[in-house]
Motif scaffolding. Structure first.
Motif, PDB file in Angstrom:
ATOM      1  N   ILE A  24       0.834  -1.192   0.000  1.00  0.00           N
ATOM      2  CA  ILE A  24       0.000   0.000   0.000  1.00  0.00           C
ATOM      3  C   ILE A  24       0.873   1.247   0.000  1.00  0.00           C
ATOM      4  CG2 ILE A  24      -1.846   1.231   1.190  1.00  0.00           C
ATOM      5  CD1 ILE A  24      -2.586  -1.402   2.585  1.00  0.00           C
ATOM      6  N   VAL A  25       0.535   2.182  -0.897  1.00  0.00           N
ATOM      7  CA  VAL A  25       1.186   3.487  -0.965  1.00  0.00           C
ATOM      8  C   VAL A  25       0.104   4.556  -1.119  1.00  0.00           C
ATOM      9  CG1 VAL A  25       3.357   2.636  -1.948  1.00  0.00           C
ATOM     10  CG2 VAL A  25       1.508   3.365  -3.476  1.00  0.00           C
ATOM     11  N   TYR A  70       1.934  -5.871   9.755  1.00  0.00           N
ATOM     12  CA  TYR A  70       2.406  -4.626   9.163  1.00  0.00           C
ATOM     13  C   TYR A  70       3.921  -4.731   9.000  1.00  0.00           C
ATOM     14  CZ  TYR A  70      -2.073  -3.479  11.253  1.00  0.00           C
ATOM     15  OH  TYR A  70      -3.397  -3.504  11.622  1.00  0.00           O
ATOM     16  N   TYR A  71       4.429  -4.638   7.759  1.00  0.00           N
ATOM     17  CA  TYR A  71       5.850  -4.814   7.465  1.00  0.00           C
ATOM     18  C   TYR A  71       6.473  -3.505   6.958  1.00  0.00           C
ATOM     19  CZ  TYR A  71       5.174  -9.971   6.969  1.00  0.00           C
ATOM     20  OH  TYR A  71       4.892 -11.309   7.149  1.00  0.00           O
ATOM     21  N   ILE A  96       4.932   4.457   7.636  1.00  0.00           N
ATOM     22  CA  ILE A  96       5.339   3.773   6.412  1.00  0.00           C
ATOM     23  C   ILE A  96       6.840   3.982   6.207  1.00  0.00           C
ATOM     24  CG2 ILE A  96       5.178   3.768   3.892  1.00  0.00           C
ATOM     25  CD1 ILE A  96       2.238   4.441   4.154  1.00  0.00           C
ATOM     26  N   GLY A  97       7.515   2.885   5.873  1.00  0.00           N
ATOM     27  CA  GLY A  97       8.956   2.959   5.655  1.00  0.00           C
ATOM     28  C   GLY A  97       9.414   2.020   4.561  1.00  0.00           C
ATOM     29  N   HIS A 108       6.665   1.752   1.480  1.00  0.00           N
ATOM     30  CA  HIS A 108       5.306   1.238   1.318  1.00  0.00           C
ATOM     31  C   HIS A 108       4.973   0.420   2.561  1.00  0.00           C
ATOM     32  CE1 HIS A 108       7.683  -2.249   0.048  1.00  0.00           C
ATOM     33  NE2 HIS A 108       6.616  -3.012   0.275  1.00  0.00           N
ATOM     34  N   LEU A 109       3.704   0.141   2.741  1.00  0.00           N
ATOM     35  CA  LEU A 109       3.268  -0.742   3.817  1.00  0.00           C
ATOM     36  C   LEU A 109       2.882  -2.083   3.215  1.00  0.00           C
ATOM     37  CD1 LEU A 109       2.527  -1.138   6.844  1.00  0.00           C
ATOM     38  CD2 LEU A 109       0.185  -0.567   6.189  1.00  0.00           C
ATOM     39  N   HIS A 110       3.552  -3.134   3.631  1.00  0.00           N
ATOM     40  CA  HIS A 110       3.125  -4.493   3.293  1.00  0.00           C
ATOM     41  C   HIS A 110       2.140  -4.878   4.379  1.00  0.00           C
ATOM     42  CE1 HIS A 110       3.585  -8.693   1.867  1.00  0.00           C
ATOM     43  NE2 HIS A 110       3.301  -8.958   3.123  1.00  0.00           N
ATOM     44  N   TYR A 111       0.920  -5.234   3.976  1.00  0.00           N
ATOM     45  CA  TYR A 111      -0.177  -5.454   4.915  1.00  0.00           C
ATOM     46  C   TYR A 111      -0.816  -6.812   4.672  1.00  0.00           C
ATOM     47  CZ  TYR A 111      -4.753  -4.784   7.108  1.00  0.00           C
ATOM     48  OH  TYR A 111      -5.883  -4.916   7.880  1.00  0.00           O
TER      49      TYR A 111
END
Length: 151
Positions: A24-25, A70-71, A96-97, A108-111
């Protein structure tokens, strides 16, 4: 969604190895780095840790076997929350990192939404992601303007 109400986001599943997880961005991928990450629903922090590939990771237990992961969070995994903390939809858990080798160096967020009734689930327990009554799943898919209803 794990973001403030009425913000706009782009969701991507990429390939079959990634789906049903989402990256997610911010819509149009401008200015994603440093945006607040929120749980989206109340729960309890099940784990916070560093992973070589995923970077700073937080996993939240929402009850009845449902968890979110959340990654790639920018800040140290336990800067805002620690294991055992209760959280609400508005609790900032990080930003977000681009941490971890698998981030590709872009913020981006890996979710993931996960389901397992006995113990903390792993990536093997990922489920299709549902936001606001709509399911986002399928390899190679992109949704260009999804509005957070985390109000």
């Amino acid at each position: 969604m794990p973001f403030a109400c009425d913000t706009h986001w782009r969701l991507d599943t990429y390939d079959s190895g990634h789906d049903p997880a989402l990256d997610i961005v911010v819509k149009d991928n401008t200015g994603s780095s440093g945006k607040n990450v929120l749980p989206g629903y109340k729960g309890k922090v099940a784990r916070t840790f560093w992973d070589r590939g995923a970077g700073n990771v937080i996993i939240i237990d929402h009850g009845s076997g449902w968890y979110t992961a959340y990654y790639h969070l920018r800040d140290n995994h336990d800067r805002y929350v620690q294991e055992g903390d209760s959280v609400t939809a508005g609790t900032r858990i990080g930003h977000i990192g681009a941490t971890g080798a698998n981030s590709g160096g872009w913020a981006h967020l890996h979710y993931e939404q996960r389901y397992k009734t006995d113990g903390i689930p792993t990536e093997a327990n990922r489920q299709p992601v549902d936001f606001n009554g709509k399911t986002y799943t399928g390899a190679g898919k992109t949704w260009t303007d999804v509005v957070s209803k985390n109000c």
